[in-house]
Design a protein around this motif. Structure first.
Motif, mmCIF file in Angstrom:
data_model
loop_
_atom_site.group_PDB
_atom_site.id
_atom_site.type_symbol
_atom_site.label_atom_id
_atom_site.label_comp_id
_atom_site.label_asym_id
_atom_site.label_seq_id
_atom_site.Cartn_x
_atom_site.Cartn_y
_atom_site.Cartn_z
ATOM 1 N N LYS A 1 0.838 -1.207 0.000
ATOM 2 C CA LYS A 1 0.000 0.000 0.000
ATOM 3 C C LYS A 1 0.867 1.249 0.000
ATOM 4 O O LYS A 1 0.615 2.181 -0.750
ATOM 5 N N LYS A 2 1.891 1.262 0.842
ATOM 6 C CA LYS A 2 2.739 2.449 0.931
ATOM 7 C C LYS A 2 3.454 2.716 -0.390
ATOM 8 O O LYS A 2 3.611 3.864 -0.788
ATOM 9 N N TYR B 1 -1.092 7.667 6.045
ATOM 10 C CA TYR B 1 -0.060 7.088 5.179
ATOM 11 C C TYR B 1 0.625 8.175 4.363
ATOM 12 O O TYR B 1 1.836 8.185 4.216
#
Length: 152
Positions: A6-7, A42
């Motif tokens: 995801k990052k 994030y």
């Protein structure tokens, strides 16, 4: 196949968003969050690391935001992925005692070779290439842009 975390995806989207949507004023993180649907928790962490790596430059204040740290033809996907990989490595356990001899002698070396090949390919793809792909797909962009500007 090495996973796309995801990052990593958020970092690529954030850099591409800045390159694609920057105009007279820097791109605000809130605008990136809204357009790319990246959770703010994030995004802020990733943006800070991208600034430290020189991929983005940041400006604080009411007219602040982000611009590319250098020309988008000189920023590769490989660079962005390495920033996130280093960030994720800070939180991953690195105990060499974990795993079997087969893992250490066969699987991990093969995995590293595949990752090195993938990184070589990512190093050949620039943010400019992705911006051109976005344009070719007809994605809308704001008017009064400075498409080739890269620094504050």
């Amino acid at each position: 196949m090495p996973r796309l975390s995801k990052k990593t995806m958020f970092a690529i989207e954030a850099v591409l968003d800045v390159a694609f949507y920057v105009g007279e004023h820097p791109v605000r993180s809130g605008d990136i969050t809204e357009r790319q649907r990246i959770p703010k928790r994030y995004l802020e962490q990733v943006l800070q690391h991208l600034v430290r790596a020189g991929i983005l430059s940041g400006k604080r204040g009411p007219r602040g935001g982000y611009r590319l740290g250098r020309d988008r033809k000189r920023i590769t996907l490989g660079e962005v992925v390495r920033v996130v990989r280093n960030l994720e490595a800070e939180t991953e356990p690195s105990d060499p005692a974990i795993g079997s001899p087969l893992a250490h002698e066969v699987v991990w070396p093969m995995w590293e070779t595949m990752r090195d090949r993938m990184m070589t390919q990512l190093d050949s793809i620039t943010i400019e290439d992705l911006c051109q792909a976005a344009q070719a797909k007809g994605l809308p962009r704001p008017v009064n842009r400075q498409t080739d500007r890269h620094a504050v």
